[in-house]
Design an enzyme around this catalytic site. Structure first.
Site, PDB file in Angstrom:
ATOM      1  N   SER A 128       0.827  -1.207   0.000  1.00  0.00           N
ATOM      2  CA  SER A 128       0.000   0.000   0.000  1.00  0.00           C
ATOM      3  C   SER A 128       0.855   1.248   0.000  1.00  0.00           C
ATOM      4  O   SER A 128       0.333   2.343  -0.147  1.00  0.00           O
ATOM      5  CB  SER A 128      -0.879   0.078   1.251  1.00  0.00           C
ATOM      6  OG  SER A 128      -1.001  -1.105   1.927  1.00  0.00           O
ATOM      7  N   GLU A 161      -4.239  -0.370  -8.980  1.00  0.00           N
ATOM      8  CA  GLU A 161      -3.270   0.706  -9.118  1.00  0.00           C
ATOM      9  C   GLU A 161      -1.944   0.015  -9.442  1.00  0.00           C
ATOM     10  O   GLU A 161      -1.473  -0.803  -8.644  1.00  0.00           O
ATOM     11  CB  GLU A 161      -3.208   1.411  -7.768  1.00  0.00           C
ATOM     12  CG  GLU A 161      -2.596   2.740  -7.737  1.00  0.00           C
ATOM     13  CD  GLU A 161      -2.784   3.388  -6.356  1.00  0.00           C
ATOM     14  OE1 GLU A 161      -2.891   4.602  -6.309  1.00  0.00           O
ATOM     15  OE2 GLU A 161      -2.806   2.681  -5.332  1.00  0.00           O
ATOM     16  N   ASN A 199      -3.824   5.770  -1.564  1.00  0.00           N
ATOM     17  CA  ASN A 199      -3.487   5.893  -0.142  1.00  0.00           C
ATOM     18  C   ASN A 199      -2.833   7.221   0.208  1.00  0.00           C
ATOM     19  O   ASN A 199      -2.889   7.664   1.350  1.00  0.00           O
ATOM     20  CB  ASN A 199      -2.601   4.727   0.292  1.00  0.00           C
ATOM     21  CG  ASN A 199      -3.413   3.459   0.434  1.00  0.00           C
ATOM     22  OD1 ASN A 199      -4.630   3.510   0.597  1.00  0.00           O
ATOM     23  ND2 ASN A 199      -2.759   2.316   0.362  1.00  0.00           N
TER      24      ASN A 199
HETATM   25  N1  3HC Z   1     -15.727  -9.122   0.210  1.00  0.00           N
HETATM   26  C1  3HC Z   1     -16.270  -9.439  -0.967  1.00  0.00           C
HETATM   27  N2  3HC Z   1     -17.413  -8.887  -1.445  1.00  0.00           N
HETATM   28  C2  3HC Z   1     -18.033  -7.995  -0.653  1.00  0.00           C
HETATM   29  C3  3HC Z   1     -17.545  -7.615   0.601  1.00  0.00           C
HETATM   30  C4  3HC Z   1     -16.332  -8.222   1.027  1.00  0.00           C
HETATM   31  N3  3HC Z   1     -15.751  -7.928   2.193  1.00  0.00           N
HETATM   32  N4  3HC Z   1     -18.386  -6.707   1.134  1.00  0.00           N
HETATM   33  C5  3HC Z   1     -19.375  -6.526   0.253  1.00  0.00           C
HETATM   34  N5  3HC Z   1     -19.162  -7.300  -0.831  1.00  0.00           N
HETATM   35  C6  3HC Z   1     -19.975  -7.387  -2.039  1.00  0.00           C
HETATM   36  C7  3HC Z   1     -21.301  -8.029  -1.785  1.00  0.00           C
HETATM   37  O1  3HC Z   1     -21.227  -9.445  -1.902  1.00  0.00           O
HETATM   38  C8  3HC Z   1     -22.156  -7.406  -2.875  1.00  0.00           C
HETATM   39  O2  3HC Z   1     -21.900  -8.095  -4.096  1.00  0.00           O
HETATM   40  P1  3HC Z   1     -23.074  -8.322  -5.178  1.00  0.00           P
HETATM   41  O3  3HC Z   1     -23.466  -6.958  -5.633  1.00  0.00           O
HETATM   42  O4  3HC Z   1     -22.405  -9.151  -6.241  1.00  0.00           O
HETATM   43  O5  3HC Z   1     -24.165  -9.051  -4.461  1.00  0.00           O
HETATM   44  C9  3HC Z   1     -21.597  -5.977  -3.009  1.00  0.00           C
HETATM   45  O6  3HC Z   1     -20.258  -6.043  -2.464  1.00  0.00           O
HETATM   46  C10 3HC Z   1     -22.377  -4.941  -2.249  1.00  0.00           C
HETATM   47  O7  3HC Z   1     -22.486  -5.413  -0.938  1.00  0.00           O
HETATM   48  P2  3HC Z   1     -23.455  -4.809   0.171  1.00  0.00           P
HETATM   49  O8  3HC Z   1     -24.722  -4.322  -0.472  1.00  0.00           O
HETATM   50  O9  3HC Z   1     -23.575  -5.772   1.305  1.00  0.00           O
HETATM   51  O10 3HC Z   1     -22.578  -3.691   0.767  1.00  0.00           O
HETATM   52  P3  3HC Z   1     -22.537  -2.154   0.526  1.00  0.00           P
HETATM   53  O11 3HC Z   1     -23.389  -1.672  -0.561  1.00  0.00           O
HETATM   54  O12 3HC Z   1     -22.675  -1.613   1.889  1.00  0.00           O
HETATM   55  O13 3HC Z   1     -21.025  -1.966   0.020  1.00  0.00           O
HETATM   56  C11 3HC Z   1     -18.692  -1.805   0.197  1.00  0.00           C
HETATM   57  C12 3HC Z   1     -19.952  -2.499   0.703  1.00  0.00           C
HETATM   58  C13 3HC Z   1     -18.483  -2.143  -1.260  1.00  0.00           C
HETATM   59  C14 3HC Z   1     -17.547  -2.343   1.030  1.00  0.00           C
HETATM   60  C15 3HC Z   1     -18.873  -0.239   0.378  1.00  0.00           C
HETATM   61  O14 3HC Z   1     -19.197   0.057   1.700  1.00  0.00           O
HETATM   62  C16 3HC Z   1     -17.641   0.544  -0.007  1.00  0.00           C
HETATM   63  O15 3HC Z   1     -17.387   0.802  -1.181  1.00  0.00           O
HETATM   64  N6  3HC Z   1     -16.857   0.975   0.999  1.00  0.00           N
HETATM   65  C17 3HC Z   1     -15.619   1.711   0.762  1.00  0.00           C
HETATM   66  C18 3HC Z   1     -14.516   0.759   0.431  1.00  0.00           C
HETATM   67  C19 3HC Z   1     -13.213   1.454   0.150  1.00  0.00           C
HETATM   68  O16 3HC Z   1     -13.081   2.666   0.187  1.00  0.00           O
HETATM   69  N7  3HC Z   1     -12.205   0.649  -0.146  1.00  0.00           N
HETATM   70  C20 3HC Z   1     -10.871   1.142  -0.413  1.00  0.00           C
HETATM   71  C21 3HC Z   1     -10.089   1.077   0.827  1.00  0.00           C
HETATM   72  S1  3HC Z   1      -8.420   1.609   0.560  1.00  0.00           S
HETATM   73  C22 3HC Z   1      -7.613   0.227   0.175  1.00  0.00           C
HETATM   74  O17 3HC Z   1      -8.145  -0.853   0.111  1.00  0.00           O
HETATM   75  C23 3HC Z   1      -6.163   0.368  -0.072  1.00  0.00           C
HETATM   76  C24 3HC Z   1      -5.355  -0.352   0.980  1.00  0.00           C
HETATM   77  O18 3HC Z   1      -4.021  -0.374   0.561  1.00  0.00           O
HETATM   78  C25 3HC Z   1      -5.426   0.287   2.333  1.00  0.00           C
END
Ligand code: 3HC
Length: 300
Positions: A128, A161, A199
């Site tokens: 990251s 990325e 990040n």
């Molecule tokens: N693993 C796999 N799939 C997941 C999941 C998980 N942990 N959480 C949710 N999903 C899937 C569900 O299965 C569903 O899939 P489908 O549409 O095929 O049925 C879909 O995501 C939507 O799920 P939900 O309706 O239950 O959930 P939400 O609509 O609340 O969305 C979220 C969940 C996608 C996690 C949303 O809250 C989100 O986009 N959050 C922000 C995430 C973010 O910013 N990520 C980047 C972080 S930075 C990073 O990763 C970099 C690192 O280096 C730190």
């Protein structure tokens, strides 16, 4: 007249992933679901069984929601095997490391697995924040080394990325670009600078939210609600920090602070305190929220 040298682009069919944590298992799931043969490795058998359980649970949820067929789920599951022995990477065309943000550990892993992989195998890091150039230089194939950074949750987020280290060659980048398309992700190329694009912007925002909490601007619920309702973020900064892992957030801030030398990146002492307490977020059961109760309760 000199002809341009044509270097063949490696076609990636088999993928190895190191690290059965939340990123590693998500990455393994993405490749298995896209028809690649995947070997997921970890030093710990329990971590591997937990990873497989979580992948199966997620795929079942998709089947239940009708976004995945039972047949595709079976195929994806059949594409995935786990191991504690890097010898299982013998056929891998690409090996992606997805362990904790610790440069010494990452270097050790690459050094240990190198003797088991083909000369043509591309090595990648899901780091990251750590310098891809420095990680590349410590391997036996700096030109076939690249950063492929997935976002959490990897099966959902559309971005990869991709970062070329100074020695990374063009065929390696092209192979990874073709790969991104095959797994249904959009590639954004980032320069090899601390924490890359996402990040560099996202984690200081989270750190700022922790400062806002620390200084009493608002409590956890107020700050999370403000950012969800006021900025349309799908998760508030504390929910997201817990989701990413507070140790990862702190590690990224430390890299930004140390390598860019700007005081605006100083990690908030409260973030460090939560990490010291081993309150690392969802994965440890408690972070800014306590997940022992439903709905999760803010810890301040
Ligand atoms: N693993 C796999 N799939 C997941 C999941 C998980 N942990 N959480 C949710 N999903 C899937 C569900 O299965 C569903 O899939 P489908 O549409 O095929 O049925 C879909 O995501 C939507 O799920 P939900 O309706 O239950 O959930 P939400 O609509 O609340 O969305 C979220 C969940 C996608 C996690 C949303 O809250 C989100 O986009 N959050 C922000 C995430 C973010 O910013 N990520 C980047 C972080 S930075 C990073 O990763 C970099 C690192 O280096 C730190």
């Amino acid at each position: 007249m000199t002809r341009p040298v044509v270097v063949p682009v490696v076609e990636i069919r088999a993928v190895g992933v190191v690290g059965g944590g939340q990123m590693g298992r998500g990455i393994a799931q993405v490749f298995a679901a896209s028809g690649f043969t995947v070997v997921l490795a970890d030093v710990n058998d329990d971590a591997l069984s937990h990873a497989v359980k979580m992948i199966e649970r997620d795929m079942q949820r998709r089947v239940d929601r009708g976004t995945l067929t039972a047949e595709d789920r079976e195929q994806a599951r059949a594409n995935l095997t786990t191991t504690t022995d890097y010898a299982a990477f013998a056929e891998s065309d690409l090996v992606i490391e997805a362990v904790t943000e610790n440069e010494v550990l990452k270097n050790t892993i690459f050094r240990t697995l190198q003797p088991h992989i083909k000369a043509t195998t591309i090595l990648a890091t899901n780091t990251s924040s750590i310098s891809v150039t420095r990680l590349a230089a410590a391997t036996d194939r700096p030109e076939r080394f690249i950063g492929i950074h997935f976002m959490n949750p990897a099966p959902v987020m559309k971005l990869v990325e991709v970062t070329r280290g100074l020695p990374t060659d063009e065929p390696t980048f092209q192979a990874v670009a073709a790969l991104a398309e095959r797994i249904g992700k959009r590639l954004v190329a980032s320069a090899d600078t601390p924490a890359f694009i996402v990040n560099r912007i996202l984690i200081p925002m989270i750190n700022e939210a922790v400062y806002a909490l620390y200084e009493g601007v608002g409590d956890i619920l107020a700050i999370d609600s403000a950012m969800k309702l006021g900025a349309n973020h799908p998760m508030g900064p504390f929910e997201l920090a817990d989701y990413i892992g507070l140790d990862t957030c702190l590690a990224v801030m430390r890299v930004l602070h140390e390598e860019l030398g700007d005081s605006k990146y100083r990690p908030c002492p409260l973030l460090a305190k939560y990490v010291d307490a081993n309150w690392l977020g969802k994965k440890s059961g408690r972070g800014f929220y306590d997940y022992a109760v439903t709905p999760a309760r803010p810890t301040r």
